[in-house]
Every structure is written in C-alpha cells, then in structure tokens.
Motif scaffolding. Structure first.
Motif, PDB file in Angstrom:
ATOM      1  N   LEU A  99      -1.173  -1.195  -4.615  1.00 29.23           N
ATOM      2  CA  LEU A  99      -2.012  -0.181  -4.254  1.00 29.23           C
ATOM      3  C   LEU A  99      -1.432   1.294  -4.318  1.00 29.23           C
ATOM      4  O   LEU A  99      -1.157   1.545  -3.073  1.00 29.23           O
ATOM      5  CB  LEU A  99      -3.126  -0.690  -3.389  1.00 29.23           C
ATOM      6  CG  LEU A  99      -4.452  -0.050  -3.229  1.00 29.23           C
ATOM      7  CD1 LEU A  99      -5.301  -0.409  -4.396  1.00 29.23           C
ATOM      8  CD2 LEU A  99      -5.096  -0.602  -2.104  1.00 29.23           C
ATOM      9  N   MET A 100      -1.685   2.129  -5.048  1.00 30.27           N
ATOM     10  CA  MET A 100      -0.765   3.229  -4.998  1.00 30.27           C
ATOM     11  C   MET A 100      -1.564   4.655  -5.353  1.00 30.27           C
ATOM     12  O   MET A 100      -2.534   4.524  -6.605  1.00 30.27           O
ATOM     13  CB  MET A 100       0.418   3.013  -5.936  1.00 30.27           C
ATOM     14  CG  MET A 100       1.178   4.368  -5.923  1.00 30.27           C
ATOM     15  SD  MET A 100       2.744   3.862  -6.722  1.00 30.27           S
ATOM     16  CE  MET A 100       2.335   3.524  -8.382  1.00 30.27           C
ATOM     17  N   ASP A 101      -1.514   5.664  -4.831  1.00 25.82           N
ATOM     18  CA  ASP A 101      -2.182   6.911  -5.106  1.00 25.82           C
ATOM     19  C   ASP A 101      -1.173   7.574  -6.187  1.00 25.82           C
ATOM     20  O   ASP A 101      -0.227   7.034  -6.529  1.00 25.82           O
ATOM     21  CB  ASP A 101      -2.186   7.661  -3.998  1.00 25.82           C
ATOM     22  CG  ASP A 101      -2.947   9.098  -4.221  1.00 25.82           C
ATOM     23  OD1 ASP A 101      -3.551   9.196  -5.021  1.00 25.82           O
ATOM     24  OD2 ASP A 101      -3.166   9.807  -3.227  1.00 25.82           O
ATOM     25  N   ILE A 102      -1.499   8.536  -6.934  1.00 26.00           N
ATOM     26  CA  ILE A 102      -0.904   9.424  -7.841  1.00 26.00           C
ATOM     27  C   ILE A 102      -0.267  10.459  -7.308  1.00 26.00           C
ATOM     28  O   ILE A 102       1.118  10.709  -7.420  1.00 26.00           O
ATOM     29  CB  ILE A 102      -1.994   9.916  -8.921  1.00 26.00           C
ATOM     30  CG1 ILE A 102      -2.513   9.102  -9.902  1.00 26.00           C
ATOM     31  CG2 ILE A 102      -1.316  11.156  -9.798  1.00 26.00           C
ATOM     32  CD1 ILE A 102      -3.590   9.445 -11.027  1.00 26.00           C
ATOM     33  N   ASN A 103      -0.893  11.321  -6.350  1.00 19.68           N
ATOM     34  CA  ASN A 103      -0.281  12.426  -5.847  1.00 19.68           C
ATOM     35  C   ASN A 103       0.640  12.003  -4.584  1.00 19.68           C
ATOM     36  O   ASN A 103       0.030  12.008  -3.519  1.00 19.68           O
ATOM     37  CB  ASN A 103      -1.117  13.449  -5.421  1.00 19.68           C
ATOM     38  CG  ASN A 103      -0.561  14.884  -4.665  1.00 19.68           C
ATOM     39  OD1 ASN A 103       0.410  15.108  -5.225  1.00 19.68           O
ATOM     40  ND2 ASN A 103      -1.267  15.512  -3.999  1.00 19.68           N
ATOM     41  N   LEU A 104       1.827  11.719  -5.098  1.00 20.82           N
ATOM     42  CA  LEU A 104       2.836  11.313  -3.739  1.00 20.82           C
ATOM     43  C   LEU A 104       4.034  12.189  -3.784  1.00 20.82           C
ATOM     44  O   LEU A 104       4.324  12.704  -4.927  1.00 20.82           O
ATOM     45  CB  LEU A 104       3.484   9.750  -3.997  1.00 20.82           C
ATOM     46  CG  LEU A 104       2.119   8.693  -4.111  1.00 20.82           C
ATOM     47  CD1 LEU A 104       2.803   7.534  -4.617  1.00 20.82           C
ATOM     48  CD2 LEU A 104       1.397   8.514  -2.815  1.00 20.82           C
ATOM     49  N   PRO A 105       4.777  12.279  -2.737  1.00 15.57           N
ATOM     50  CA  PRO A 105       5.825  13.171  -2.466  1.00 15.57           C
ATOM     51  C   PRO A 105       7.112  12.119  -3.004  1.00 15.57           C
ATOM     52  O   PRO A 105       6.994  11.225  -3.367  1.00 15.57           O
ATOM     53  CB  PRO A 105       6.051  13.604  -1.092  1.00 15.57           C
ATOM     54  CG  PRO A 105       5.148  12.291  -0.325  1.00 15.57           C
ATOM     55  CD  PRO A 105       4.038  11.749  -1.176  1.00 15.57           C
ATOM     56  N   ILE A 135       2.807   8.551 -10.973  1.00 13.79           N
ATOM     57  CA  ILE A 135       2.905   8.017 -12.464  1.00 13.79           C
ATOM     58  C   ILE A 135       4.113   7.653 -12.783  1.00 13.79           C
ATOM     59  O   ILE A 135       4.416   6.516 -13.226  1.00 13.79           O
ATOM     60  CB  ILE A 135       2.580   9.219 -13.253  1.00 13.79           C
ATOM     61  CG1 ILE A 135       1.101   9.521 -13.187  1.00 13.79           C
ATOM     62  CG2 ILE A 135       2.835   9.127 -14.692  1.00 13.79           C
ATOM     63  CD1 ILE A 135       0.597  10.876 -13.893  1.00 13.79           C
ATOM     64  N   GLN A 136       5.389   8.300 -12.176  1.00 13.52           N
ATOM     65  CA  GLN A 136       6.900   7.910 -12.379  1.00 13.52           C
ATOM     66  C   GLN A 136       6.914   6.626 -11.745  1.00 13.52           C
ATOM     67  O   GLN A 136       7.796   5.883 -12.223  1.00 13.52           O
ATOM     68  CB  GLN A 136       7.486   9.341 -11.869  1.00 13.52           C
ATOM     69  CG  GLN A 136       7.502  10.273 -12.590  1.00 13.52           C
ATOM     70  CD  GLN A 136       8.115  11.753 -11.913  1.00 13.52           C
ATOM     71  OE1 GLN A 136       8.159  11.768 -10.715  1.00 13.52           O
ATOM     72  NE2 GLN A 136       8.845  12.297 -12.836  1.00 13.52           N
ATOM     73  N   ALA A 137       6.396   6.541 -10.382  1.00 13.18           N
ATOM     74  CA  ALA A 137       6.755   5.325  -9.771  1.00 13.18           C
ATOM     75  C   ALA A 137       6.012   4.120 -10.329  1.00 13.18           C
ATOM     76  O   ALA A 137       6.694   3.079 -10.509  1.00 13.18           O
ATOM     77  CB  ALA A 137       5.780   5.385  -8.463  1.00 13.18           C
ATOM     78  N   CYS A 138       5.097   4.143 -11.016  1.00 11.76           N
ATOM     79  CA  CYS A 138       4.384   3.110 -11.551  1.00 11.76           C
ATOM     80  C   CYS A 138       5.235   2.678 -12.827  1.00 11.76           C
ATOM     81  O   CYS A 138       5.403   1.637 -13.041  1.00 11.76           O
ATOM     82  CB  CYS A 138       2.827   3.744 -12.200  1.00 11.76           C
ATOM     83  SG  CYS A 138       1.994   2.205 -13.190  1.00 11.76           S
ATOM     84  N   GLU A 191       9.185   7.067  -3.846  1.00  5.44           N
ATOM     85  CA  GLU A 191      10.443   6.321  -3.584  1.00  5.44           C
ATOM     86  C   GLU A 191      10.643   5.213  -2.822  1.00  5.44           C
ATOM     87  O   GLU A 191      11.160   4.317  -3.181  1.00  5.44           O
ATOM     88  CB  GLU A 191      11.400   7.755  -3.173  1.00  5.44           C
ATOM     89  CG  GLU A 191      13.019   7.182  -3.105  1.00  5.44           C
ATOM     90  CD  GLU A 191      13.834   8.355  -2.767  1.00  5.44           C
ATOM     91  OE1 GLU A 191      14.796   8.012  -1.821  1.00  5.44           O
ATOM     92  OE2 GLU A 191      13.555   9.446  -3.414  1.00  5.44           O
ATOM     93  N   THR A 192      10.214   5.495  -1.536  1.00 13.03           N
ATOM     94  CA  THR A 192       9.793   4.305  -0.902  1.00 13.03           C
ATOM     95  C   THR A 192       9.145   3.113  -1.306  1.00 13.03           C
ATOM     96  O   THR A 192       9.293   1.871  -1.003  1.00 13.03           O
ATOM     97  CB  THR A 192       9.343   4.740   0.719  1.00 13.03           C
ATOM     98  OG1 THR A 192      10.086   5.888   1.410  1.00 13.03           O
ATOM     99  CG2 THR A 192       9.499   3.634   1.652  1.00 13.03           C
ATOM    100  N   VAL A 241       0.706  -1.028  -0.010  1.00 12.36           N
ATOM    101  CA  VAL A 241       0.093   0.122  -0.113  1.00 12.36           C
ATOM    102  C   VAL A 241       1.083   1.225  -0.156  1.00 12.36           C
ATOM    103  O   VAL A 241       1.741   1.483   0.717  1.00 12.36           O
ATOM    104  CB  VAL A 241      -1.051   0.132   1.109  1.00 12.36           C
ATOM    105  CG1 VAL A 241      -1.612   1.352   1.323  1.00 12.36           C
ATOM    106  CG2 VAL A 241      -1.761  -1.123   1.300  1.00 12.36           C
ATOM    107  N   VAL A 242       0.728   2.006  -1.129  1.00 10.61           N
ATOM    108  CA  VAL A 242       1.541   3.370  -1.164  1.00 10.61           C
ATOM    109  C   VAL A 242       0.509   4.531  -1.121  1.00 10.61           C
ATOM    110  O   VAL A 242      -0.152   4.835  -2.149  1.00 10.61           O
ATOM    111  CB  VAL A 242       2.382   3.396  -2.323  1.00 10.61           C
ATOM    112  CG1 VAL A 242       3.274   4.575  -2.477  1.00 10.61           C
ATOM    113  CG2 VAL A 242       3.134   2.037  -2.387  1.00 10.61           C
TER     114      VAL A 242
END
Length: 214
Positions: free
Chosen positions: A54-60, A65-68, A39-40, A8-9
């Motif tokens: 399971l990941m949100d889009i607006n992440l620090p 999008i980049q993480a995906c 990053e984490t 979960v992110v």
C-alpha cells in the motif's frame, strides 16, 4: 487460512500509524512492515515479501511510480495499491503503466480500503470511482488516435476473457461466466500475454484497449 501480508509505504508517520491500526483490526490482514520512502519500501519488499504493498506516489528518495516499477519487475506477484491524494490523469496513467494493481484516494472509507486489499490478492483491480472515470476517458482518447489494425488479433474467446479481466474478474469467475474450466482460462490468458507481448493482466487490459481490441 493464512493472513494477507501488507507493507505500508507513506512518508507521513501519523498517516502510516493510522493505516496500520485500521488494517490490524481486520483478522485477515497482517502488516509486516512500514516505510517512509520508496527506497526503503523496495528494500522491505525484498526482505518481507508482502502480498500487497500500500503505497503513496509522492515519496522521498524514490517516488511511488519508480518504486512501483521496480517492485513489479522484481516481484510481479506482489500487488501494488496506490493510496494518494493525487487525481491527475497523467499520474494515474504513469502509475498504471508502472504496473500498479489498484489506485485509491486517501478519502477512501476504512472498510473499502480493507476490501480493496483483499480484492487485489484475488486478481481484481480496485479503483476509486473518480480514478476509474479518468482511466476510461484516457483510454477512450488513446483508442481514437490509434489505427484499428495496429495491434495483434485476438480470437473472439480471448477478447471475451480480456473484457472480463478488465472488469477485475478472477480466473474462477471467468471460467464460471464462460462455462469453461479454469485450466482453459489459464491457457487462453497465456496466449493473450504472448500475442499482446505483456507480462501481467493489467498490462494485457491496457494493451488491448490501446490497440482497440476491446
């Protein structure tokens, strides 16, 4: 039967805690990690090798999008489901192009979320109804702007298979629908990937729709 492992992110601790509690109630799921930034999240995918992220889009640090994109490039077998409040068509297309396997909004019912995770592992592409409509609209607009002869030609059978893939059908269900073996389905999909120059089912469906093949 082994449990489906989930990472979960999300950058909101209370929401992460709530999601983990919901997922932990299902006997088929196991949360193997949590992260508050992209990053984490990428680091934990490497360490935990979850089946589903399971990941949100607006992440620090690194956005969803980049993480995906990084996760799908390094671990293409990992299923990435976006869980967010954003409905903008551009964001939807950007995350789909990045390789996301599903897109849900945070108003989703708990049982629907759990089922979406199980569906993703089976090769389906869970989409919130609002998002599905936006995706189809965008693909329709893109298709109108493209030359019909601009893309590689698929055989009739390959086109049938891509259409079923677009509906989220698994290899087994495709084989049953077309009265062929799963091995034959896999061979067709391999040929489809080569002709469309893609690496996974989601990209194949997107490319086929962009090229007006389906």
């Amino acid at each position: 039967m082994s449990k489906i492992t989930v990472l979960v992110v999300d950058d909101h601790p209370l929401l992460r805690e709530g999601l983990i509690k919901i997922l932990s109630l299902d006997d088929d799921l196991e949360v193997v990690g949590e992260a508050g930034d992209g990053e984490t999240g990428i680091k934990l995918v490497h360490e935990c090798r979850p089946q589903v992220v399971l990941m949100d889009i607006n992440l620090p640090k690194i956005n969803g999008i980049q993480a995906c994109k990084v996760i799908k490039e390094q671990y293409p077998e990992t299923q990435v489901i976006v869980l967010t409040v954003y409905e903008e068509e551009k964001l939807v297309l950007d995350i789909v192009r990045a390789g996301a396997n599903g897109y849900l909004l945070k108003d989703v019912e708990p049982n629907t979320l759990v089922q979406a995770i199980k569906d993703a592992v089976c090769g389906k592409a869970p989409l919130h109804p609002k998002i599905a409509g936006k995706v189809l609209h965008q693909f329709g607009q893109m298709a109108k702007a493209l030359d019909m002869n601009n893309g590689p030609l698929l055989t009739n059978r390959e086109q049938e298979i891509v259409r079923l893939m677009a509906k989220g059908a698994t290899n087994r269900s495709i084989a049953k629908e077309l009265f062929i073996s799963e091995k034959t389905v896999k061979n067709h999909i391999t040929n489809i990937f080569k002709k469309l120059e893609v690496g996974d089912r989601t990209e194949a469906v997107i490319k086929a729709m962009e090229k007006k093949i389906i």
